[in-house]
Scaffold this active site. Sequence first.
Site, PDB file in Angstrom:
ATOM      1  N   CYS A   2       9.478 -12.996   1.007  1.00 43.80           N
ATOM      2  CA  CYS A   2      10.287 -14.172   1.324  1.00 43.80           C
ATOM      3  C   CYS A   2      11.496 -14.281   0.419  1.00 43.80           C
ATOM      4  CB  CYS A   2       9.450 -15.432   1.145  1.00 43.80           C
ATOM      5  SG  CYS A   2       7.931 -15.408   2.059  1.00 43.80           S
ATOM      6  N   ARG A  27      14.854  -7.971   1.288  1.00 42.24           N
ATOM      7  CA  ARG A  27      13.485  -8.256   0.858  1.00 42.24           C
ATOM      8  C   ARG A  27      12.494  -8.164   2.021  1.00 42.24           C
ATOM      9  NH1 ARG A  27      13.645 -11.015  -4.057  1.00 42.24           N
ATOM     10  NH2 ARG A  27      11.763 -12.208  -3.666  1.00 42.24           N
ATOM     11  N   TRP A  74       8.308 -13.818   5.259  1.00 43.31           N
ATOM     12  CA  TRP A  74       7.537 -12.626   5.608  1.00 43.31           C
ATOM     13  C   TRP A  74       6.109 -13.118   5.732  1.00 43.31           C
ATOM     14  CZ3 TRP A  74       3.773  -9.229   3.458  1.00 43.31           C
ATOM     15  CH2 TRP A  74       3.740  -7.953   4.037  1.00 43.31           C
ATOM     16  N   ASN A 100       7.984 -19.272  -1.695  1.00 40.28           N
ATOM     17  CA  ASN A 100       7.686 -17.841  -1.740  1.00 40.28           C
ATOM     18  C   ASN A 100       6.418 -17.673  -2.568  1.00 40.28           C
ATOM     19  OD1 ASN A 100       7.675 -15.084  -1.898  1.00 40.28           O
ATOM     20  ND2 ASN A 100       9.521 -14.916  -3.169  1.00 40.28           N
ATOM     21  N   GLY A 101       5.416 -17.000  -2.004  1.00 41.04           N
ATOM     22  CA  GLY A 101       4.162 -16.803  -2.731  1.00 41.04           C
ATOM     23  C   GLY A 101       2.989 -17.206  -1.860  1.00 41.04           C
ATOM     24  N   GLU A 481       5.394  12.352  -1.248  1.00 39.46           N
ATOM     25  CA  GLU A 481       6.547  11.454  -1.226  1.00 39.46           C
ATOM     26  C   GLU A 481       7.446  11.748  -0.016  1.00 39.46           C
ATOM     27  OE1 GLU A 481       7.387   8.765  -2.302  1.00 39.46           O
ATOM     28  OE2 GLU A 481       9.564   8.689  -2.185  1.00 39.46           O
ATOM     29  N   LYS A 485       8.240   9.091   2.983  1.00 44.18           N
ATOM     30  CA  LYS A 485       9.626   8.741   3.318  1.00 44.18           C
ATOM     31  C   LYS A 485       9.849   8.892   4.812  1.00 44.18           C
ATOM     32  CE  LYS A 485      10.596   7.288   0.704  1.00 44.18           C
ATOM     33  NZ  LYS A 485      10.353   6.638  -0.530  1.00 44.18           N
ATOM     34  N   GLU A 488       7.855   6.173   6.929  1.00 45.00           N
ATOM     35  CA  GLU A 488       8.280   4.769   6.845  1.00 45.00           C
ATOM     36  C   GLU A 488       9.614   4.514   7.529  1.00 45.00           C
ATOM     37  OE1 GLU A 488       9.492   4.669   2.109  1.00 45.00           O
ATOM     38  OE2 GLU A 488       9.018   2.776   3.067  1.00 45.00           O
ATOM     39  N   HIS A 504      -9.688  23.089   5.490  1.00 45.87           N
ATOM     40  CA  HIS A 504     -10.926  22.305   5.490  1.00 45.87           C
ATOM     41  C   HIS A 504     -10.904  21.188   6.533  1.00 45.87           C
ATOM     42  CE1 HIS A 504     -12.415  24.510   2.062  1.00 45.87           C
ATOM     43  NE2 HIS A 504     -11.212  24.384   1.517  1.00 45.87           N
ATOM     44  N   LYS A 603      10.762  -4.836   1.091  1.00 46.45           N
ATOM     45  CA  LYS A 603      11.212  -4.125  -0.107  1.00 46.45           C
ATOM     46  C   LYS A 603      10.318  -4.422  -1.299  1.00 46.45           C
ATOM     47  CE  LYS A 603      13.809  -1.521  -2.580  1.00 46.45           C
ATOM     48  NZ  LYS A 603      13.506  -0.078  -2.429  1.00 46.45           N
TER      49      LYS A 603
END
Length: 608
Positions: A2, A27, A74, A100-101, A481, A485, A488, A504, A603
């Site tokens: 948020c 964000r 969010w 926010n929270g 990584e 990338k 996402e 395997h 983010k």
Amino acid sequence: MCGIVGYIGDKHAIELLTCGLEKLEYRGYDSAGVAFIDENKLKIVKSKGRLNNLEEKLEVSPKHSHIGIGHTRWATHGEPSDINSHPHQNKKGNIAVVHNGIIENYLEIKEELIKKGYEFVSETDTEVIPYLIDMYYEGDLKESVIKAIKRLKGSFALGIMSLDEPDKLIAVRKDSPLIIGIGQGENFIASDIPAVIDWTREIYILENGEMAELTKDNVILMDFDGNPIEKEVYKVTWNIDEAQKGGYDHFMLKEIFEQPKVLKDTLFPRIGNDGRIRLDDIDTNSLDIENIEKIYIVACGTAYHAGLVGKKLIEKYAKIPVITDVASEFRYNNPFIDEKTLLIVVSQSGETADTLAALRLAKKKKAKTLAICNVVGSSIAREVDYILYTWAGPEIAVASTKAYTTQVVLLALLALYIADVRKTIDEDEYKKALEVLNSIPDDVEKILRSKSKLEDIASHLYKSRDIFYIGRGLDYYVAMEGSLKLKEVSYIHSEAMAAGELKHGTLALIEKDTPVIALATQDYLYDKVISNIKEVKARGAYTIAIAKEGNNEIEGVADLVIYIPDVINELAVPLAIIPLQLIAYYVAIQRGCDVDKPRNLAKSVTVE
Ligand code: M6R
């Protein structure tokens, strides 16, 4: 996560609020809203979806307010919807709150308020806050807020306004970031500095347990009991352009191309003229490096991948056992920690809830704590014992790129520094590593020049259903990584495998033309990876290898080879990842994805 903005002054509040919210878009959010006072009424306009939905609604509303609060949400409690969006208000409609929270005890409070006759309209945890303020209000907004927040458990950054006191904004911070922008005849609140730096560069960074009462000409800072406190003004020295795209189509691309510069910024001030590493930012004496018995590196996502590299480097150079763990697992794993343990947390934002919780847990268990972090004044930066900043500048794209490479080189510096102090590295090896570190920014620059080749490779990949990444040793971590990338930003299914593990199980998924990207930068594992490339090729895979210049025999094996400069195995990671970042970017672009704001992601992940 948020984003909060607030304005009080003589300008048109709504214009400033929406501009501020745009700057906080990075964000991540799923809905947005504003509250403002107009024609002696407290009005709220909110909308699910992108900010332009809100802006369209606002175009049909009058805009003559000089006070307001705004929010990008969010979703946590309750789906993204107009009703669940903030601001929330009391039934009378004279108090508005953005939050926010997470309020952990909201159900308990809600039950109590319902018994008192309050009716709730949303599914959010936030809605209890305007009702609590309403319940405690006796003619002084600040006093009722103080009473209300004493009831709350959890994390909350709040912006609050009331029709009854139309010349006042209240800002509150606990465990979610909030800053105050100090203007001339106007003041601001925001979750982050980019939201206000078009108007002011003078900032108060609120700490946990602090709040503020803002009028247009004054900011009174206080603790949660209302006792006045004093704070230094933080002067923002960086330019808004640094937080903008700077000529690139996307923040992600801009940030990939910033890497040579930010790597220099992170490395060079820490390498003295005598060729030795200096970590002047921390009091290395009290860190008592000689007596550290064990190290944990804890982080999430990309920062975790950097932490895996850190483990290998510290173990190799400093000969201390290191466990790297995902923060959301670590915090519930009852880790073995004591005062001889060093916990290293790695975080770009410094606000990641799980990483912060891991840090707090380790502190409770008396470990020494050190953070590798990018955001000055962030929660992790403030709570940790020792902080080493990655000087990567603001990272706006959700996909982390420059933060990762700066984290990796900073971990390399730390590993070498500890090794030097503990005398576990010989002088030639130390000098060689430093020489390579010094050349990394230029080597990255060189790889970035092959951008069009990588764009071309992406055009062979963008229609794929699955893409696999394989590697051994440090290359396995680069594969992880690179794969993260890609998935996402492009939404293509991808997996990273230790190359020797393929047979395997995962090998069953390789069929004709399945792309497999093989990392082959570790000399002592080179032949093994070549065998793994042959293994997948025999099942029809289309193979792309990343190898060091000079290792040309791989050309006869892989369908395509991308070369990186020939550096020592230990420091190949910040080079090998660059082509993978660019491939992910171009694949996403060719698929028409919103690269800077991938779906479902934020983010800064400030909830568990
Ligand atoms: O801000 P942090 O470094 O603590 O964030 C950790 C992860 O959320 C982050 O790295 C995430 O995985 C990125 N989106 C990956 O690109």
